[in-house]
Design a protein around this motif. Structure first.
Motif, PDB file in Angstrom:
ATOM      1  N   GLN A   1       0.856  -1.307   0.081  1.00 42.98           N
ATOM      2  CA  GLN A   1      -0.132   0.039   0.052  1.00 42.98           C
ATOM      3  C   GLN A   1       0.855   1.510  -0.157  1.00 42.98           C
ATOM      4  O   GLN A   1       1.928   1.212   0.648  1.00 42.98           O
ATOM      5  CB  GLN A   1      -0.897   0.168   1.096  1.00 42.98           C
ATOM      6  CG  GLN A   1      -2.060  -0.864   1.139  1.00 42.98           C
ATOM      7  CD  GLN A   1      -3.021  -0.852   2.188  1.00 42.98           C
ATOM      8  OE1 GLN A   1      -2.660  -0.591   3.361  1.00 42.98           O
ATOM      9  NE2 GLN A   1      -4.343  -0.682   1.789  1.00 42.98           N
ATOM     10  N   LEU A   2       0.403   2.289  -0.814  1.00 45.63           N
ATOM     11  CA  LEU A   2       0.901   3.565  -0.662  1.00 45.63           C
ATOM     12  C   LEU A   2       0.046   4.507  -0.559  1.00 45.63           C
ATOM     13  O   LEU A   2      -0.939   4.436  -1.398  1.00 45.63           O
ATOM     14  CB  LEU A   2       2.020   3.732  -2.087  1.00 45.63           C
ATOM     15  CG  LEU A   2       3.199   2.658  -2.330  1.00 45.63           C
ATOM     16  CD1 LEU A   2       2.485   1.673  -3.069  1.00 45.63           C
ATOM     17  CD2 LEU A   2       4.247   3.426  -3.218  1.00 45.63           C
ATOM     18  N   VAL A   3       0.227   5.399   0.347  1.00 48.02           N
ATOM     19  CA  VAL A   3      -0.994   6.452   0.551  1.00 48.02           C
ATOM     20  C   VAL A   3      -0.422   7.782   0.561  1.00 48.02           C
ATOM     21  O   VAL A   3       0.526   8.246   1.388  1.00 48.02           O
ATOM     22  CB  VAL A   3      -1.690   6.099   1.708  1.00 48.02           C
ATOM     23  CG1 VAL A   3      -2.769   6.862   2.074  1.00 48.02           C
ATOM     24  CG2 VAL A   3      -2.469   4.593   1.640  1.00 48.02           C
ATOM     25  N   GLU A   4      -0.615   8.342  -0.467  1.00 47.12           N
ATOM     26  CA  GLU A   4      -0.120  10.009  -0.417  1.00 47.12           C
ATOM     27  C   GLU A   4      -1.174  10.772   0.387  1.00 47.12           C
ATOM     28  O   GLU A   4      -2.335  10.650   0.209  1.00 47.12           O
ATOM     29  CB  GLU A   4      -0.096  10.487  -1.925  1.00 47.12           C
ATOM     30  CG  GLU A   4       0.826   9.623  -2.941  1.00 47.12           C
ATOM     31  CD  GLU A   4      -0.191   8.732  -3.645  1.00 47.12           C
ATOM     32  OE1 GLU A   4       0.295   8.066  -4.640  1.00 47.12           O
ATOM     33  OE2 GLU A   4      -1.213   8.170  -3.041  1.00 47.12           O
ATOM     34  N   SER A   5      -0.584  12.027   1.046  1.00 48.93           N
ATOM     35  CA  SER A   5      -1.453  12.902   1.287  1.00 48.93           C
ATOM     36  C   SER A   5      -0.578  14.190   1.370  1.00 48.93           C
ATOM     37  O   SER A   5       0.713  14.337   1.123  1.00 48.93           O
ATOM     38  CB  SER A   5      -1.430  12.685   3.061  1.00 48.93           C
ATOM     39  OG  SER A   5      -0.101  12.507   3.842  1.00 48.93           O
TER      40      SER A   5
ATOM     41  N   TRP B   1       1.925   1.841  -7.174  1.00 48.88           N
ATOM     42  CA  TRP B   1       1.709   3.057  -7.293  1.00 48.88           C
ATOM     43  C   TRP B   1       0.457   3.369  -6.252  1.00 48.88           C
ATOM     44  O   TRP B   1      -0.331   2.693  -5.802  1.00 48.88           O
ATOM     45  CB  TRP B   1       0.913   3.520  -8.494  1.00 48.88           C
ATOM     46  CG  TRP B   1       1.874   3.255  -9.822  1.00 48.88           C
ATOM     47  CD1 TRP B   1       2.292   1.954 -10.443  1.00 48.88           C
ATOM     48  CD2 TRP B   1       2.416   4.205 -10.569  1.00 48.88           C
ATOM     49  NE1 TRP B   1       2.885   2.326 -11.470  1.00 48.88           N
ATOM     50  CE2 TRP B   1       3.198   3.758 -11.497  1.00 48.88           C
ATOM     51  CE3 TRP B   1       2.351   5.755 -10.616  1.00 48.88           C
ATOM     52  CZ2 TRP B   1       3.891   4.536 -12.466  1.00 48.88           C
ATOM     53  CZ3 TRP B   1       3.069   6.438 -11.681  1.00 48.88           C
ATOM     54  CH2 TRP B   1       3.607   5.798 -12.630  1.00 48.88           C
ATOM     55  N   GLY B   2       0.520   4.602  -5.753  1.00 52.60           N
ATOM     56  CA  GLY B   2      -0.564   5.214  -4.947  1.00 52.60           C
ATOM     57  C   GLY B   2      -1.694   5.462  -5.612  1.00 52.60           C
ATOM     58  O   GLY B   2      -1.448   5.780  -6.892  1.00 52.60           O
ATOM     59  N   LYS B   3      -2.755   6.046  -5.073  1.00 49.16           N
ATOM     60  CA  LYS B   3      -3.711   6.587  -5.897  1.00 49.16           C
ATOM     61  C   LYS B   3      -3.839   8.013  -6.224  1.00 49.16           C
ATOM     62  O   LYS B   3      -4.415   8.666  -7.075  1.00 49.16           O
ATOM     63  CB  LYS B   3      -4.932   6.672  -4.975  1.00 49.16           C
ATOM     64  CG  LYS B   3      -5.556   5.067  -4.701  1.00 49.16           C
ATOM     65  CD  LYS B   3      -6.857   4.689  -4.032  1.00 49.16           C
ATOM     66  CE  LYS B   3      -6.943   3.567  -3.777  1.00 49.16           C
ATOM     67  NZ  LYS B   3      -8.367   3.151  -3.243  1.00 49.16           N
ATOM     68  N   GLY B   4      -2.754   8.961  -5.799  1.00 52.52           N
ATOM     69  CA  GLY B   4      -2.500   9.991  -6.057  1.00 52.52           C
ATOM     70  C   GLY B   4      -3.086  11.230  -5.174  1.00 52.52           C
ATOM     71  O   GLY B   4      -4.131  10.895  -4.745  1.00 52.52           O
TER      72      GLY B   4
END
Length: 121
Positions: A3-7, A111-114
């Motif tokens: 999981q990759l989670v951008e913020s 990839w994260g969701k952006g």
């Protein structure tokens, strides 16, 4: 499960600064290079910065040279993008993405969701 989670995305005025974070889990973060990729409307994806896992070597696109920096915290499995002197042309969805190896020359994998960054003039 990787999981990759951008913020940290949002709207900022031209000339301003913004920092993004990407928290990851489900893999050995410290084994892999990781980068930030952006996609503006109607344009191709562009990897703006990448940081290797071996020695922290960074690669950057000419479009962000001198304005954006990347850093990683292996203990927290997190990668950061620090953006300064933002321009309207930096408006895009920003993704973090792992590479399949320790070098930024390897292909990108997960990839994260952006997050959306909008720079107003």
């Amino acid at each position: 499960q990787v999981q990759l989670v951008e913020s940290g995305g949002g709207t900022v005025q031209s000339g301003g600064s913004l920092s993004l974070s990407c928290a990851t889990s489900g893999f050995r973060f410290d084994w892999y290079a990781i980068g930030w990729v952006r996609q503006a409307p109607g344009k191709e994806r562009e990897e703006v910065l990448c940081i290797s896992s071996s020695d922290g070597t960074t690669t950057e696109a000419d479009s962000v040279k001198g304005r954006f920096t990347i850093s990683r915290d292996d203990a927290e499995s997190t990668v950061y993008l620090h953006m300064t002197n933002l321009k309207p042309e930096d408006t895009a969805v920003y993704y973090c993405a792992t590479h399949v190896g320790s070098s930024c020359e390897s292909n990108m994998d997960y990839w994260g969701k952006g997050v959306l960054v909008t720079v107003s003039s």
